[in-house]
Enzyme design. Structure first.
Site, short mmCIF file in Angstrom:
data_model
loop_
_atom_site.label_atom_id
_atom_site.label_comp_id
_atom_site.label_asym_id
_atom_site.label_seq_id
_atom_site.Cartn_x
_atom_site.Cartn_y
_atom_site.Cartn_z
N SER A 64 0.80 -1.24 0.00
CA SER A 64 0.00 0.00 0.00
C SER A 64 0.82 1.28 0.00
CB SER A 64 -0.95 0.01 1.21
OG SER A 64 -2.04 -0.84 0.98
N LYS A 67 0.10 3.79 -2.67
CA LYS A 67 -0.90 4.87 -2.57
C LYS A 67 -0.27 6.25 -2.41
CE LYS A 67 -4.59 1.95 -0.68
NZ LYS A 67 -3.94 0.69 -0.24
N SER A 124 -6.03 3.53 4.45
CA SER A 124 -5.46 2.77 3.33
C SER A 124 -6.53 2.05 2.52
CB SER A 124 -4.41 1.77 3.84
OG SER A 124 -3.60 1.32 2.79
#
Length: 390
Positions: A64, A67, A124
């Site tokens: 993640s 991101k 997230s």
């Protein structure tokens, strides 16, 4: 003595050696030193200077951490005026179908861009990331293309994205600790507002769907927000392949540090390694900023409509010191010509401001012409002669 304690001692020895050598240092890790994770880097945000690194250019899975680039593109669109915080984003069936960490958006559900940013950076949310990608670029695939273009523009040589949230198991989805620091720096220095969201510990959002209205709590995945003094972000990530990652941003005494840990064996090591690098940085870094430089002298203009032209600094000068030197000893030398020939174009280089510490040059900033000055024509010359005559 434990291996971890020995690592701290070795880092200290390297740092002290650099101080006595009288130079700015990047501490390069040896096996077992300072952090136990395989890959890490500590960067000062305003200068981009690397203070510490351990195998920072090896390609690894980002999970993640991906991101961060998604957020960067969102804020790019906000800056361009193509997107506004109050704009409503509709969740598609595809975005709803995302697994992993999510905020459980329903198909057809509308949320503001600001709420979506919170869902991405705090909790997230994979579903929120895909919904934003589709809203901005029409499809996740087109958005990912833009992500890769942005990465190339930043010089992220060891990065390639295949999705916008990090769920993919593709071998073509990778980055490095160094590249994560680069994109983190771009995000937090260009768009510091993101830190207002990444520093939030808990916040509720409201789902309004055909099923009714319900509250959903967002909890920050970055535990350093609560446990490390000055931590204001930025993003965590974890999968079975990527293991545990974090890009931690902390601020103290006017210094912003970015501590990136990749492929840590567990979440505790991820945070303790990030904190160890931050401690090293805050313990040795001092930042000099020439934020209010004196007014520059005007330059005589030959053959121009005007007799003089003005100059300005191209940017603010910053110098990061890790040697323990007294920054009060920094001296500046302005290098400008006595005169220039017209025409002069605004933004062209006129000279430099050079900075010295204890007689050694530590950097410079370009000085630019701050106005356009045209070459004098026949009529202009006659007017000057007439003014002199009068």
């Amino acid at each position: 003595m434990t291996g971890r304690a020995a690592g701290f001692i070795m880092a200290g020895i390297l740092l002290i050696s650099a101080i006595f050598a009288g130079r700015t240092v990047t501490v390069k890790a040896e096996e077992g030193e300072l952090i136990t994770s395989p890959h890490g880097v500590l960067m000062e945000a305003s200068t981009g200077q690397i203070i510490y690194e351990k195998d920072m250019d090896t390609r690894v899975k980002p999970a993640s951490i991906t991101k961060i680039m998604t957020l960067l593109l969102i804020f790019d669109e906000l800056a361009k005026g193509n997107l506004h915080m109050e704009d409503q984003v509709v969740t598609s069936a595809y975005a709803k179908s995302m697994g992993g960490s999510q905020v459980f958006l329903e198909e057809g559900e509308k949320q503001s861009v600001e709420t979506m940013i919170k869902c991405i950076v705090i909790a997230s949310g994979n579903d929120a990331s895909v919904a934003m990608a589709e809203h901005i670029a029409g499809s996740e695939g087109e958005f990912v293309k833009r992500m890769n273009e942005r990465a190339t523009g930043l010089g992220m040589e060891n990065t390639h994205f295949e999705d916008c949230c990090g769920l993919t198991e593709s071998d073509n989805h990778y980055t490095s600790a160094h590249d994560v620091a680069i994109m983190s720096r771009e995000l937090v220095t260009k768009y510091p507002k993101v830190l207002e969201y990444s520093s939030v510990w808990m916040e509720n959002i409201t789902h309004e769907t055909a099923k009714g209205t319900s509250e959903f709590g967002l909890t920050n995945t970055n535990k350093l927000i609560r446990s490390y003094d000055g931590c204001v972000g930025l993003k965590t990530g974890s999968t079975s392949v990527a293991k545990y990652c974090v890009s931690a941003v902390a601020q103290r005494n006017g210094i912003t540090l970015i501590s990136v840990v990749m492929t840590a064996p567990d979440y505790k090591v991820r945070f303790s390694d990030a904190a160890a690098m931050l401690n090293l940085g805050f313990g040795c870094c001092k930042l000099y900023v020439d934020s209010s430089p004196e007014k520059l002298p005007k330059i005589s203009l030959k053959g121009g409509v005007a007799d003089q032209t003005a100059c300005e600094y191209a940017e603010e000068f910053r110098y990061l010191d890790t040697t323990g030197a007294s920054l009060e000893n920094i001296e500046k030398k302005i290098v400008l010509p006595d005169s220039v020939q017209a025409p002069v174009v605004k933004g062209d280089k006129a000279g430099t401001a050079e900075y010295y510490l204890d007689g050694k040059k530590i950097g410079s900033v370009d000085l630019l012409f701050s106005q356009n000055c045209q070459e004098a024509g026949y009529i202009d010359c006659l007017k000057k002669i007439w003014d002199i005559f009068l």
